[in-house]
Design an enzyme around this catalytic site. Structure first.
Site, PDB file in Angstrom:
ATOM      1  N   ASN A  23      -6.996  -5.585  -8.028  1.00 14.55           N
ATOM      2  CA  ASN A  23      -5.918  -5.730  -7.031  1.00 14.55           C
ATOM      3  C   ASN A  23      -5.654  -6.926  -6.748  1.00 14.55           C
ATOM      4  OD1 ASN A  23      -5.575  -3.053  -7.665  1.00 14.55           O
ATOM      5  ND2 ASN A  23      -5.897  -2.108  -5.826  1.00 14.55           N
ATOM      6  N   ARG A  92       1.731   0.501 -13.353  1.00 15.27           N
ATOM      7  CA  ARG A  92       2.597   0.123 -12.523  1.00 15.27           C
ATOM      8  C   ARG A  92       2.708  -1.430 -12.014  1.00 15.27           C
ATOM      9  NH1 ARG A  92       5.032   3.182 -10.059  1.00 15.27           N
ATOM     10  NH2 ARG A  92       5.268   1.947  -8.326  1.00 15.27           N
ATOM     11  N   CYS A 116       3.959   8.070 -10.230  1.00 12.86           N
ATOM     12  CA  CYS A 116       2.546   8.373 -10.970  1.00 12.86           C
ATOM     13  C   CYS A 116       1.834   9.448 -10.165  1.00 12.86           C
ATOM     14  CB  CYS A 116       1.783   7.076 -10.872  1.00 12.86           C
ATOM     15  SG  CYS A 116       0.928   7.024  -9.144  1.00 12.86           S
ATOM     16  N   ARG A 121       6.335   6.269  -5.763  1.00 11.65           N
ATOM     17  CA  ARG A 121       6.168   4.809  -5.585  1.00 11.65           C
ATOM     18  C   ARG A 121       7.540   3.969  -6.195  1.00 11.65           C
ATOM     19  NH1 ARG A 121       0.263   4.230  -7.653  1.00 11.65           N
ATOM     20  NH2 ARG A 121       0.549   1.877  -6.656  1.00 11.65           N
ATOM     21  N   ASP A 312      -7.271   3.667  -0.859  1.00 13.11           N
ATOM     22  CA  ASP A 312      -8.040   3.693  -2.118  1.00 13.11           C
ATOM     23  C   ASP A 312      -9.251   4.458  -1.876  1.00 13.11           C
ATOM     24  OD1 ASP A 312      -6.494   0.794  -3.396  1.00 13.11           O
ATOM     25  OD2 ASP A 312      -5.833   2.831  -3.108  1.00 13.11           O
ATOM     26  N   ILE A 334      -0.177   7.049   3.418  1.00  7.51           N
ATOM     27  CA  ILE A 334       0.296   5.852   2.539  1.00  7.51           C
ATOM     28  C   ILE A 334       1.017   6.633   1.378  1.00  7.51           C
ATOM     29  CG2 ILE A 334      -0.122   4.016   1.331  1.00  7.51           C
ATOM     30  CD1 ILE A 334      -0.879   3.394   4.299  1.00  7.51           C
ATOM     31  N   ARG A 406      -9.836   2.303 -15.620  1.00  5.69           N
ATOM     32  CA  ARG A 406      -9.132   1.287 -15.072  1.00  5.69           C
ATOM     33  C   ARG A 406      -9.354   0.538 -14.242  1.00  5.69           C
ATOM     34  NH1 ARG A 406      -3.077   3.979 -14.063  1.00  5.69           N
ATOM     35  NH2 ARG A 406      -2.959   1.719 -13.686  1.00  5.69           N
TER      36      ARG A 406
HETATM   37  C1  EPZ Z   1      -1.146  -1.213  -4.028  1.00  7.07           C
HETATM   38  O1  EPZ Z   1      -0.041  -0.339  -4.573  1.00  7.07           O
HETATM   39  C2  EPZ Z   1      -2.327  -1.200  -4.943  1.00  7.07           C
HETATM   40  N1  EPZ Z   1      -2.318  -1.493  -6.222  1.00  7.07           N
HETATM   41  C3  EPZ Z   1      -2.871   0.384  -4.589  1.00  7.07           C
HETATM   42  O2  EPZ Z   1      -4.014   0.466  -5.352  1.00  7.07           O
HETATM   43  C4  EPZ Z   1      -2.990   0.654  -3.232  1.00  7.07           C
HETATM   44  O3  EPZ Z   1      -3.376   2.203  -3.028  1.00  7.07           O
HETATM   45  C5  EPZ Z   1      -1.692   0.457  -2.529  1.00  7.07           C
HETATM   46  O4  EPZ Z   1      -1.263  -0.789  -2.572  1.00  7.07           O
HETATM   47  C6  EPZ Z   1      -1.925   0.468  -1.138  1.00  7.07           C
HETATM   48  O5  EPZ Z   1      -2.892  -0.154  -0.570  1.00  7.07           O
HETATM   49  C7  EPZ Z   1      -2.205  -2.838  -6.436  1.00  7.07           C
HETATM   50  O6  EPZ Z   1      -2.496  -3.436  -5.635  1.00  7.07           O
HETATM   51  C8  EPZ Z   1      -1.957  -3.012  -8.105  1.00  7.07           C
HETATM   52  P1  EPZ Z   1       2.348  -0.312  -1.448  1.00  7.07           P
HETATM   53  P2  EPZ Z   1       1.187  -0.620  -4.197  1.00  7.07           P
HETATM   54  O7  EPZ Z   1       3.687  -0.757  -2.098  1.00  7.07           O
HETATM   55  O8  EPZ Z   1       1.648  -2.220  -3.777  1.00  7.07           O
HETATM   56  C9  EPZ Z   1       6.007   2.655  -0.431  1.00  7.07           C
HETATM   57  C10 EPZ Z   1      -5.416   1.709  -6.749  1.00  7.07           C
HETATM   58  O9  EPZ Z   1      -6.051   2.723  -6.834  1.00  7.07           O
HETATM   59  N2  EPZ Z   1       6.841   1.865  -1.090  1.00  7.07           N
HETATM   60  O10 EPZ Z   1       1.692  -0.943  -0.618  1.00  7.07           O
HETATM   61  O11 EPZ Z   1       2.234   0.092  -5.007  1.00  7.07           O
HETATM   62  C11 EPZ Z   1       4.829   3.219  -1.385  1.00  7.07           C
HETATM   63  O12 EPZ Z   1       5.525   4.335  -1.864  1.00  7.07           O
HETATM   64  C12 EPZ Z   1      -4.088   1.398  -6.559  1.00  7.07           C
HETATM   65  O13 EPZ Z   1      -6.053   0.422  -7.144  1.00  7.07           O
HETATM   66  C13 EPZ Z   1       8.207   1.875  -0.970  1.00  7.07           C
HETATM   67  O14 EPZ Z   1       8.549   2.825  -0.348  1.00  7.07           O
HETATM   68  O15 EPZ Z   1       1.644   0.297  -2.828  1.00  7.07           O
HETATM   69  C14 EPZ Z   1       3.731   3.710  -0.426  1.00  7.07           C
HETATM   70  O16 EPZ Z   1       4.238   4.858   0.289  1.00  7.07           O
HETATM   71  C15 EPZ Z   1      -3.478   2.777  -6.167  1.00  7.07           C
HETATM   72  N3  EPZ Z   1       8.955   1.173  -1.570  1.00  7.07           N
HETATM   73  C16 EPZ Z   1       3.771   2.636   0.647  1.00  7.07           C
HETATM   74  O17 EPZ Z   1       5.217   1.863   0.514  1.00  7.07           O
HETATM   75  C17 EPZ Z   1       8.553  -0.054  -2.454  1.00  7.07           C
HETATM   76  O18 EPZ Z   1       9.136  -0.876  -2.940  1.00  7.07           O
HETATM   77  C18 EPZ Z   1       2.738   1.566   0.385  1.00  7.07           C
HETATM   78  O19 EPZ Z   1       2.726   1.173  -1.009  1.00  7.07           O
HETATM   79  C19 EPZ Z   1       7.321  -0.297  -2.256  1.00  7.07           C
HETATM   80  C20 EPZ Z   1       6.274   0.582  -1.670  1.00  7.07           C
END
Ligand code: EPZ
Length: 427
Positions: A23, A92, A116, A121, A312, A334, A406
């Site tokens: 990440n 994603r 997903c 997401r 995670d 989350i 992955r």
């Molecule tokens: C990142 O995903 C990581 N992926 C995820 O890891 C990780 O679980 C997540 O951060 C939380 O730590 C990468 O870095 C590639 P978020 P991300 O935006 O950025 C909501 C793994 O297993 N949200 O921090 O997609 C969202 O739905 C993966 O390695 C919105 O509502 O997560 C969630 O509830 C899985 N609108 C919360 O925010 C948006 O525009 C946090 O998601 C963006 C996010």
């Protein structure tokens, strides 16, 4: 199709080396779009997701070469600015090309990632932030069409939720915007600090690393990067939990203990012994390894943005609590659907009840699980099934292991190196 076989009941021991962080690698690969030229990234893990991302970059015109864990990427000639649905739907994180493409080319067409296994997401914060910088974003036919008619303009952007990739996308757009951008309520995960370091090395002006506010003074151009990916804290945590669940003792090397503040506290609270150096973490049981009388204290966790307990690592900790000696309450705050591993753990004898975003785990004790055929559903859920398989008596067969590949480099080799009996079989 392949499946992973795990012969349980063996105590792990020895050392396991952590790879570079998935990440961190993904946003840092995307950031090479910001400056034409030859970039060098060190400690890049060779995973399904990094291979997919490098393939996406190739479609954009970025040529690349891997020599061991060093990847060079030449982003001099970009051929277009579109990330297709075929690629985005498999990963994603492809949305991370949105910010840098708009900053470099003034436009980008990126497929909406879609949902997903773990949740809807959405990417509304990514869109909101880009529009605040003057980008016109239209959503049609499943794509985000982003375009600027005048240069990106700095602005103040507040995130309702500290989103990791939204923070990264907006940071990569802001570094080439005119004027100053203030990003408020940003995520503080170490992977973002890694991106800040890379961009700063390229000539960007960023203040507030590791805080909840990033202030970016836009520059007109950036130079190619030569940067190192930080260790994968989630991989490190996964192996610590696996060693503990097996009743063994072992050391994770080439990691950064400071990136796992919540997990290490929770592991200590179960009664495990944790020893740290600058780049290693050792886990053991009182008196060395677990014997039949050993009991694991059951501990509650609530997932939170960094530095809180990492979502995670939620599934992995649940597998450990399944062999605890009491009741553990696990709150997932989350993602709305990140208990897909529960049904599979139950097949192995785990006593878990889900109520909305909470799971109550009634620990069955160190020998409480038994091997079974189970199915991986998403990346981290599948690692919890491996952990449960190591702790269980008998054989566990895990299908759909492309999820595992992955995010875990050389998983079979690393676990075998710790004394586990695991192997892949073709179905
Ligand atoms: C990142 O995903 C990581 N992926 C995820 O890891 C990780 O679980 C997540 O951060 C939380 O730590 C990468 O870095 C590639 P978020 P991300 O935006 O950025 C909501 C793994 O297993 N949200 O921090 O997609 C969202 O739905 C993966 O390695 C919105 O509502 O997560 C969630 O509830 C899985 N609108 C919360 O925010 C948006 O525009 C946090 O998601 C963006 C996010």
């Amino acid at each position: 199709m392949e499946k992973l076989i795990v012969e349980g009941g063996r105590q792990l021991s020895g050392e396991v080396r952590v790879s570079g962080a998935k990440n961190a690698a993904l946003p840092l690969i995307a950031a090479t779009l910001l400056a034409p030229g030859k970039h060098t990234l060190h400690n890049v893990p060779d995973l399904r997701d990094t291979r997919t991302f490098i393939k996406l970059m190739g479609e954009l015109g970025v040529t690349s070469e891997r020599k061991g864990d060093v990847v060079t990427l030449d982003s001099t000639h970009l051929v277009h600015a579109e990330a297709s649905y075929d690629l985005v739907k498999t990963m994603r994180a492809s949305v991370l090309v949105l910010g840098p493409l708009v900053a470099r080319l003034g436009r980008a067409k990126v497929s909406l990632p879609g949902g997903c296994a773990i949740g809807a997401r959405p990417i509304n914060f990514h869109i909101m932030g880009l529009e605040a910088l003057g980008v016109s974003c239209t959503l049609e036919n499943g794509y985000v069409d982003a375009e600027i008619s005048t240069p990106l303009q700095g602005n103040v952007i507040y995130f309702d939720i500290p989103s990791v990739t939204a923070t990264e996308n907006l940071l990569m757009a802001a570094v080439l915007a005119e004027g100053t951008t203030v990003l408020k309520n940003v995520a503080r995960e170490p992977e973002i600090g890694n991106l800040v370091d890379m961009l700063t090395g390229m000539g960007a002006k960023i203040q507030g690393k590791d805080s909840d506010r990033l202030t970016v003074k836009g520059v007109t151009s950036l130079r190619p990067a030569d940067c190192r990916i930080i260790p994968d804290r989630i991989e490190a945590g996964t192996y610590l939990i696996a060693i503990a669940a097996s009743g063994g003792r072992g050391t994770v090397t080439h990691c950064n203990p400071a990136h796992l503040p919540a997990l290490l506290e929770k592991l200590k609270a179960t009664g495990l012994i944790i020893d740290e150096t600058r780049d290693t973490i050792s886990v053991s049981w009182p008196g060395g390894t677990a014997n039949s009388s050993r009991k694991l204290q059951s501990v509650d966790i609530t997932t939170m943005p960094y530095p809180g307990y990492a979502t995670d690592l939620q599934a992995q900790f649940m597998a450990l609590m399944a062999i605890g000696s009491g009741v553990s309450l696990i709150n997932e705050t989350i993602f709305e659907n990140r208990f897909m591993h529960v049904a599979e753990l139950r097949r192995m004898g785990a006593d878990i009840r889900v109520d909305g975003s909470s799971a109550v785990v009634n620990g069955k004790g160190m020998r409480g699980l038994s091997g079974a055929p189970v199915m991986a559903t998403d990346l981290r859920a599948s690692s919890s099934l491996v952990i449960a398989g190591l702790a269980a008596s008998g054989r566990t067969e895990i299908t759909r292991i492309y999820h595992l590949e992955r995010g875990y480099e050389n998983l079979v080799e690393k676990l075998t190196g710790l004394g586990a009996r695991v192997w892949k079989e073709t179905m």
